[in-house]
Design an enzyme around this catalytic site. Structure first.
Site, mmCIF file in Angstrom:
data_model
loop_
_atom_site.group_PDB
_atom_site.id
_atom_site.type_symbol
_atom_site.label_atom_id
_atom_site.label_comp_id
_atom_site.label_asym_id
_atom_site.label_seq_id
_atom_site.Cartn_x
_atom_site.Cartn_y
_atom_site.Cartn_z
ATOM 1 N N ARG A 18 0.821 -1.233 0.000
ATOM 2 C CA ARG A 18 0.000 0.000 0.000
ATOM 3 C C ARG A 18 0.849 1.275 0.000
ATOM 4 N NH1 ARG A 18 -2.736 -3.029 3.955
ATOM 5 N NH2 ARG A 18 -4.481 -4.162 3.069
ATOM 6 N N ASN A 45 -2.060 19.748 -19.343
ATOM 7 C CA ASN A 45 -2.426 18.843 -20.435
ATOM 8 C C ASN A 45 -2.592 19.571 -21.763
ATOM 9 O OD1 ASN A 45 -2.623 16.339 -19.013
ATOM 10 N ND2 ASN A 45 -4.392 17.209 -17.967
ATOM 11 N N LYS A 68 5.644 23.693 -12.623
ATOM 12 C CA LYS A 68 4.831 22.491 -12.366
ATOM 13 C C LYS A 68 4.567 22.324 -10.873
ATOM 14 C CE LYS A 68 3.908 17.731 -13.382
ATOM 15 N NZ LYS A 68 4.116 16.576 -14.236
ATOM 16 N N ARG A 84 -4.506 21.995 -12.507
ATOM 17 C CA ARG A 84 -3.549 21.025 -13.062
ATOM 18 C C ARG A 84 -3.918 20.587 -14.482
ATOM 19 N NH1 ARG A 84 -0.288 16.091 -10.036
ATOM 20 N NH2 ARG A 84 0.957 15.556 -11.863
ATOM 21 N N HIS A 116 -2.384 17.654 -24.990
ATOM 22 C CA HIS A 116 -2.323 16.231 -24.656
ATOM 23 C C HIS A 116 -3.535 15.424 -25.112
ATOM 24 C CE1 HIS A 116 1.224 17.308 -22.434
ATOM 25 N NE2 HIS A 116 1.378 16.108 -21.941
HETATM 26 P P1 NAD Z 1 11.024 6.944 -22.252
HETATM 27 O O1 NAD Z 1 10.995 6.666 -20.817
HETATM 28 O O2 NAD Z 1 10.523 5.876 -23.181
HETATM 29 O O3 NAD Z 1 12.502 7.362 -22.659
HETATM 30 C C1 NAD Z 1 12.769 7.667 -24.010
HETATM 31 C C2 NAD Z 1 13.964 6.846 -24.525
HETATM 32 O O4 NAD Z 1 15.162 7.378 -23.973
HETATM 33 C C3 NAD Z 1 13.937 5.380 -24.123
HETATM 34 O O5 NAD Z 1 14.393 4.619 -25.213
HETATM 35 C C4 NAD Z 1 14.949 5.315 -22.976
HETATM 36 O O6 NAD Z 1 15.513 4.029 -22.846
HETATM 37 C C5 NAD Z 1 15.956 6.331 -23.399
HETATM 38 N N1 NAD Z 1 16.771 6.956 -22.362
HETATM 39 C C6 NAD Z 1 16.394 7.338 -21.117
HETATM 40 N N2 NAD Z 1 17.373 8.018 -20.519
HETATM 41 C C7 NAD Z 1 18.408 8.060 -21.383
HETATM 42 C C8 NAD Z 1 19.698 8.639 -21.334
HETATM 43 N N3 NAD Z 1 20.111 9.391 -20.305
HETATM 44 N N4 NAD Z 1 20.512 8.465 -22.406
HETATM 45 C C9 NAD Z 1 20.079 7.764 -23.491
HETATM 46 N N5 NAD Z 1 18.865 7.208 -23.601
HETATM 47 C C10 NAD Z 1 18.036 7.363 -22.552
HETATM 48 O O7 NAD Z 1 10.166 8.245 -22.627
HETATM 49 P P2 NAD Z 1 10.085 9.700 -21.998
HETATM 50 O O8 NAD Z 1 9.949 10.593 -23.159
HETATM 51 O O9 NAD Z 1 11.144 9.945 -21.004
HETATM 52 O O10 NAD Z 1 8.701 9.639 -21.208
HETATM 53 C C11 NAD Z 1 7.482 9.390 -21.882
HETATM 54 C C12 NAD Z 1 6.546 8.710 -20.905
HETATM 55 O O11 NAD Z 1 6.302 9.591 -19.823
HETATM 56 C C13 NAD Z 1 5.189 8.361 -21.499
HETATM 57 O O12 NAD Z 1 4.803 7.098 -21.057
HETATM 58 C C14 NAD Z 1 4.274 9.423 -20.923
HETATM 59 O O13 NAD Z 1 2.946 8.976 -20.809
HETATM 60 C C15 NAD Z 1 4.905 9.662 -19.572
HETATM 61 N N6 NAD Z 1 4.638 10.980 -18.987
HETATM 62 C C16 NAD Z 1 4.230 11.019 -17.702
HETATM 63 C C17 NAD Z 1 3.996 12.238 -17.080
HETATM 64 C C18 NAD Z 1 3.639 12.288 -15.626
HETATM 65 O O14 NAD Z 1 3.296 13.367 -15.140
HETATM 66 N N7 NAD Z 1 3.714 11.187 -14.916
HETATM 67 C C19 NAD Z 1 4.194 13.438 -17.802
HETATM 68 C C20 NAD Z 1 4.617 13.355 -19.127
HETATM 69 C C21 NAD Z 1 4.843 12.126 -19.709
HETATM 70 N N1 GLY Z 2 1.969 15.963 -17.321
HETATM 71 C C1 GLY Z 2 0.751 16.420 -16.764
HETATM 72 C C2 GLY Z 2 0.702 16.413 -15.269
HETATM 73 O O1 GLY Z 2 1.610 15.998 -14.617
HETATM 74 O O2 GLY Z 2 -0.268 16.817 -14.706
#
Ligand code: NAD
Ligand code: GLY
Length: 351
Positions: free
Chosen positions: A114, A235, A217, A231, A238
């Site tokens: 949890r 988006n 943020k 918040r 998005h």
């Molecule tokens: P990702 O985690 O897939 O990373 C992109 C690529 O970069 C991958 O191939 C990874 O292996 C590589 N990588 C990571 N660090 C590296 C480094 N230092 N050097 C070389 N390669 C590296 O994608 P992302 O763009 O980081 O994140 C996208 C994800 O985040 C999506 O799933 C999206 O929905 C999510 N997201 C979440 C939030 C949130 O608030 N939680 C906000 C925006 C996006």
């Molecule tokens: N990336 C949108 C949020 O964190 O609210």
């Protein structure tokens, strides 16, 4: 090192930013309990020695890299490994990677017993300016993005821009996309990016802007942790971005850039976004898209992508498609269209 506080009803979190954060904070965070690390195959291959140095006694779960692995199967495998490692309530999970690792690792930390302590160590620009901050954790399910998840705040986020040195240019572009999202909402960030469009791939310039993005943020999340109002602004782009991501094979960051492009055009046409402000914003989005042109981009079937916007989490039961759009400097609004209207507007905007 610069520190930003993020206080929510459930956590007094800290976000540390700087090239010295790992040495300054990681040893203390690792000491005193069992640790579990989630990372992905690309990050582990690049930073194997770094993991050995900092996590000698921890169990490390290496997820295959890629959004397609942000799913229940991977989550289940992580939780099984956490249980087999004998983690307790006082154990700690470290998510070291991009947004995929942060989202699934954060959710595993939220679910195990949890909720156990979670530290985010983002290694992509997108994760550093956005996904590691604010406590949204999730996996995808049934072709819908982030549909199963929890708000679960990390106790600390360690943002070390040194990780960006190994990041491919396409991933830099994705992070710049989220920075442009902040620009749409924050005149100061807009001004800095607009005056420096020739430096959108300059790591020193981008690293200097990380704190301003995180501060924006953090302020929004502190005001509205569970996204019942302010918040939603985070988006921007998005609704359409997620629809594009699910149907085009483009990454999250690139999809959001196109989502912002099309939603801003729609908002300008509808008179929701001020014309002059909209032109400036569109010019900035186009500069970010041009960082690395993508031959795979083809929006001839965007009408079908529109279907995916029906399952966006901002929608309600009225059947309308809801978008967060910029109106003018420092102002945004929610904007709704009936589905057929949205589809037609999107097809027009993507021409
Ligand atoms: P990702 O985690 O897939 O990373 C992109 C690529 O970069 C991958 O191939 C990874 O292996 C590589 N990588 C990571 N660090 C590296 C480094 N230092 N050097 C070389 N390669 C590296 O994608 P992302 O763009 O980081 O994140 C996208 C994800 O985040 C999506 O799933 C999206 O929905 C999510 N997201 C979440 C939030 C949130 O608030 N939680 C906000 C925006 C996006
Ligand atoms: N990336 C949108 C949020 O964190 O609210």
């Amino acid at each position: 090192m610069k520190t930003i506080d993020l206080k929510t009803p459930t956590m007094m979190g800290k976000i540390h930013v700087g090239a010295d954060v790992i040495d300054a904070r990681l040893p203390a965070l690792v000491a005193g309990q069992k640790n579990f690390v989630v990372t992905d195959s690309n990050v582990f291959a690049l930073y194997g020695a770094w993991f050995t140095r900092h996590f000698a006694d921890a169990e490390i779960f290496v997820l295959s890299a890629g959004e397609e692995n942000k799913n229940f199967g991977s989550l289940y495998a992580i939780l099984e490994k956490m249980s087999a490692a004998g983690l307790h309530r006082n154990s700690r999970l470290f998510a070291v990677g991009g947004g995929v690792v942060g989202d699934i690792g954060g959710l595993a930390a939220a679910l195990y017993m949890r909720g156990i302590s979670c530290v985010q160590i983002p290694t992509t620009l997108l994760a550093q300016v956005d996904s590691s901050v604010g406590g949204k954790t999730a996996v995808d399910l049934g072709g819908v993005k982030n549909i199963v998840g929890a708000f679960y705040q990390p106790c600390e986020v360690l943002v070390d821009p040194t990780f960006l040195q190994t990041l491919p240019m396409r991933e830099i572009k994705c992070g710049v996309g989220e920075m442009v999202k902040y620009a749409a909402l924050n005149a100061e960030i807009f001004d800095i990016l607009e005056r420096n469009t020739d430096r959108l791939t300059d790591l020193a310039f981008l690293s200097d802007l990380i704190v301003a993005c995180i501060q924006h943020k953090a302020d929004v999340v502190q005001a509205d942790e569970k996204e019942s109002g302010e918040r939603c602004s985070l988006n921007v782009g998005h609704t359409t971005g997620h629809a594009i991501e699910l149907t085009s094979g483009l990454s999250h960051g690139e999809s959001v850039l196109y989502g912002m492009l099309f939603e801003t055009r729609i908002a300008v046409s509808a008179g929701i976004c001020e014309k002059e402000y909209g032109s400036r914003l569109l010019a900035l989005i186009e500069k970010a898209i041009a960082i690395e042109p993508n031959a795979a981009v083809d929006f001839s079937g965007i009408g079908e992508s529109a279907e995916k916007a029906r399952s966006d989490k901002k929608n309600s039961d009225d059947g309308k498609i809801k978008m967060a759009v910029a109106k003018c400097e420092n102002e945004w609004t929610m904007f709704s269209l009936g589905f057929e209207e949205y589809r037609a507007a999107l097809v027009q905007a993507a021409k």
